[in-house]
Design an enzyme around this catalytic site. Structure first.
Site, PDB file in Angstrom:
ATOM      1  N   TRP A 107     -17.401 -42.443  11.586  1.00 34.85           N
ATOM      2  CA  TRP A 107     -17.014 -42.657  10.420  1.00 34.85           C
ATOM      3  C   TRP A 107     -15.624 -43.432  10.994  1.00 34.85           C
ATOM      4  O   TRP A 107     -15.877 -44.643  10.391  1.00 34.85           O
ATOM      5  CB  TRP A 107     -16.814 -41.686  10.282  1.00 34.85           C
ATOM      6  CG  TRP A 107     -17.819 -40.602   9.162  1.00 34.85           C
ATOM      7  CD1 TRP A 107     -18.348 -39.676   9.584  1.00 34.85           C
ATOM      8  CD2 TRP A 107     -19.638 -41.047   8.600  1.00 34.85           C
ATOM      9  NE1 TRP A 107     -19.546 -39.214   9.101  1.00 34.85           N
ATOM     10  CE2 TRP A 107     -20.078 -40.270   8.302  1.00 34.85           C
ATOM     11  CE3 TRP A 107     -19.085 -42.141   8.168  1.00 34.85           C
ATOM     12  CZ2 TRP A 107     -20.999 -40.869   7.354  1.00 34.85           C
ATOM     13  CZ3 TRP A 107     -20.270 -43.306   7.044  1.00 34.85           C
ATOM     14  CH2 TRP A 107     -21.318 -41.493   7.217  1.00 34.85           C
ATOM     15  N   ASP A 177      -8.751 -40.369   7.367  1.00 28.81           N
ATOM     16  CA  ASP A 177     -10.046 -39.456   6.292  1.00 28.81           C
ATOM     17  C   ASP A 177     -10.885 -38.712   6.275  1.00 28.81           C
ATOM     18  O   ASP A 177     -10.592 -38.261   7.627  1.00 28.81           O
ATOM     19  CB  ASP A 177     -11.560 -40.947   7.154  1.00 28.81           C
ATOM     20  CG  ASP A 177     -12.316 -40.100   6.511  1.00 28.81           C
ATOM     21  OD1 ASP A 177     -12.745 -39.202   5.612  1.00 28.81           O
ATOM     22  OD2 ASP A 177     -13.318 -40.663   6.814  1.00 28.81           O
ATOM     23  N   LYS A 201     -18.786 -32.094   0.597  1.00 35.24           N
ATOM     24  CA  LYS A 201     -18.166 -31.842   1.485  1.00 35.24           C
ATOM     25  C   LYS A 201     -17.576 -30.307   1.666  1.00 35.24           C
ATOM     26  O   LYS A 201     -17.835 -29.059   1.611  1.00 35.24           O
ATOM     27  CB  LYS A 201     -17.884 -32.271   2.811  1.00 35.24           C
ATOM     28  CG  LYS A 201     -18.769 -33.234   3.666  1.00 35.24           C
ATOM     29  CD  LYS A 201     -17.889 -34.778   3.664  1.00 35.24           C
ATOM     30  CE  LYS A 201     -19.049 -35.977   4.042  1.00 35.24           C
ATOM     31  NZ  LYS A 201     -20.152 -35.363   4.354  1.00 35.24           N
TER      32      LYS A 201
HETATM   33  N1  PMP Z   1     -16.543 -40.331   6.421  1.00 36.30           N
HETATM   34  C1  PMP Z   1     -16.363 -38.990   6.482  1.00 36.30           C
HETATM   35  C2  PMP Z   1     -16.072 -38.533   7.650  1.00 36.30           C
HETATM   36  C3  PMP Z   1     -17.885 -38.736   6.394  1.00 36.30           C
HETATM   37  O1  PMP Z   1     -18.193 -36.750   6.376  1.00 36.30           O
HETATM   38  C4  PMP Z   1     -18.180 -39.270   5.811  1.00 36.30           C
HETATM   39  C5  PMP Z   1     -19.768 -38.032   4.616  1.00 36.30           C
HETATM   40  N2  PMP Z   1     -20.940 -37.956   5.675  1.00 36.30           N
HETATM   41  C6  PMP Z   1     -18.058 -40.510   5.182  1.00 36.30           C
HETATM   42  C7  PMP Z   1     -16.633 -41.084   5.536  1.00 36.30           C
HETATM   43  C8  PMP Z   1     -19.056 -41.696   4.046  1.00 36.30           C
HETATM   44  O2  PMP Z   1     -19.109 -40.679   2.911  1.00 36.30           O
HETATM   45  P1  PMP Z   1     -19.543 -41.659   1.234  1.00 36.30           P
HETATM   46  O3  PMP Z   1     -20.816 -41.113   1.506  1.00 36.30           O
HETATM   47  O4  PMP Z   1     -18.935 -40.431   0.301  1.00 36.30           O
HETATM   48  O5  PMP Z   1     -19.098 -43.155   1.507  1.00 36.30           O
END
Ligand code: PMP
Length: 367
Positions: A107, A177, A201
């Site tokens: 991420w 994040d 989550k």
């Molecule tokens: N950052 C992290 C740490 C994530 O776990 C995720 C989703 N798996 C995201 C960003 C992306 O999130 P979204 O699908 O809501 O754009």
């Protein structure tokens, strides 16, 4: 086997398990909110009914994380992915300054790639060559005259790596994040410039992204950005610049109330999260001839427990047996393989105990 409406223990990484009492409450209010005669899905985002939930969500979060008055809470859409772009649009584009990114997993890597399209984004640490198994420990010596912000991911959902505390980045504002560990423990908001998370989550359903932003960082509103992409538009309109994700905010309000009520509060939740994670890591460590944890021990996540098998061919057997035992969504992300057990706040202790027992028995009979 699980049939009809019987619930399983769902270890999905997100969207993920929600507290059963919250789901029951939603179900009971779906045809008519008490005294309203309509469901939350059917009322105006500017009306009295929704406004009350919006306030409950905002105030509940402010109290739970002790968010100081110097910070604004924004309820947005677009997921964390939109934040990957909005952050550099608001704080990097058009400046001479750089942004520092710690790339500790998938991420962080994606967020950096987005920022690179908008300005001078610099990778100041990367764990990619090692396969994303550890985290930076030394402080970063950065200067706010050179860097607009320092970006990191508190919990890398795919690799199962979690910072034990905030990294140090000199006087450069931290942007975090926290998508997959938001609200899993008490934190000091003053350490952050911005901390944000998608809700799906640890906090609610998909569709809602929560941004806690230091007020002095909010742009002036004179930018040439499209309205939705400017934090100022959302802050100036109390998250009602456009129609917000009303249902997701309502559910988030209920989850916050569950967290502070039945779940016993954030401190207690943190203790429980540790106990839950330890149950699984203890089995992994006990059976090192069968399991191999992905992250180095000191970087292990209490939210996403990621491991593989020494004998890769055991994976399918493990998953099939787990499914039969009512333990679902355990397959690891395709980029890492193996198993990922996501054990967010709403995963009951009993679910983790059942998984730990299953892992123990599986290792005994396949070791
Ligand atoms: N950052 C992290 C740490 C994530 O776990 C995720 C989703 N798996 C995201 C960003 C992306 O999130 P979204 O699908 O809501 O754009």
């Amino acid at each position: 086997m699980h049939h009809h409406s019987e619930r399983v223990y769902n270890f999905s990484a997100g969207p993920a398990v929600l507290p059963k009492v919250v789901l029951e409450r939603i179900a009971s209010e779906m045809i008519s909110l008490p005294g309203v005669g309509s469901s939350i899905l059917e009322v105006s985002h500017r009306g009295k009914v929704f406004t009350e939930y919006l306030n409950r969500a905002r105030d509940g979060l402010r109290n739970t994380l002790k968010v100081p008055d110097e910070y604004e809470i924004l309820f947005l859409q677009g997921g964390s992915r939109l934040q990957f772009a909005m952050l550099p649009m608001n704080f990097l584009r058009g400046t001479q300054k750089k942004a520092a990114y710690a790339v500790t997993g998938s991420w962080g890597k994606q967020a950096l790639a987005e920022a690179e399209r908008l300005g001078k984004a610099e990778c100041v640490w990367s764990g990619e060559d090692q396969g994303f198994v550890d985290l930076p420990t030394a402080p970063f010596q950065l200067d706010a005259n050179d860097y607009s912000y320092f970006y990191y991911v508190s919990n890398e959902t795919i690799q199962g790596l979690q910072f034990p505390g905030e990294p140090q980045a000199g006087d450069v504002p931290l942007i975090c994040d926290a998508s997959s560990d938001f609200l899993h423990k008490p934190i000091d908001i003053n350490r952050y410039g911005i901390i944000y998370a998608c809700a799906q989550k640890n906090a609610g359903p998909a569709g809602l992204t929560i941004v806690i932003i230091r007020k002095e960082m909010i742009p002036s509103g004179n930018s040439d950005l499209p309205g939705y992409l400017d934090y100022h538009a959302h802050a100036a309109n109390g998250s009602l610049f456009n129609t917000p994700p009303t249902f997701a905010i309502y559910v988030f309000a209920l989850v916050i109330e569950w967290l502070n009520g039945e779940a016993g509060g954030l401190e207690r939740m943190y203790e429980l999260n540790h106990r839950k994670a330890k149950l699984l890591y203890d089995v992994i460590d006990r059976f090192q001839g069968v399991y191999r944890g992905h992250a180095k021990a000191e970087c292990r996540s209490v939210m996403n427990v990621v491991f593989n098998f020494l004998d890769e061919s055991l994976k399918e057997k493990f998953l099939m047996g787990a499914e039969t035992a009512g333990l679902t969504s355990l397959a690891g992300h395709r980029s890492v393989g193996g198993i990922r057990a996501s054990i967010y706040n709403a995963m009951p202790l009993e679910g983790v105990e059942k998984l730990a027992d299953y892992m123990f028995d599986f290792a005994e009979s396949n070791g």
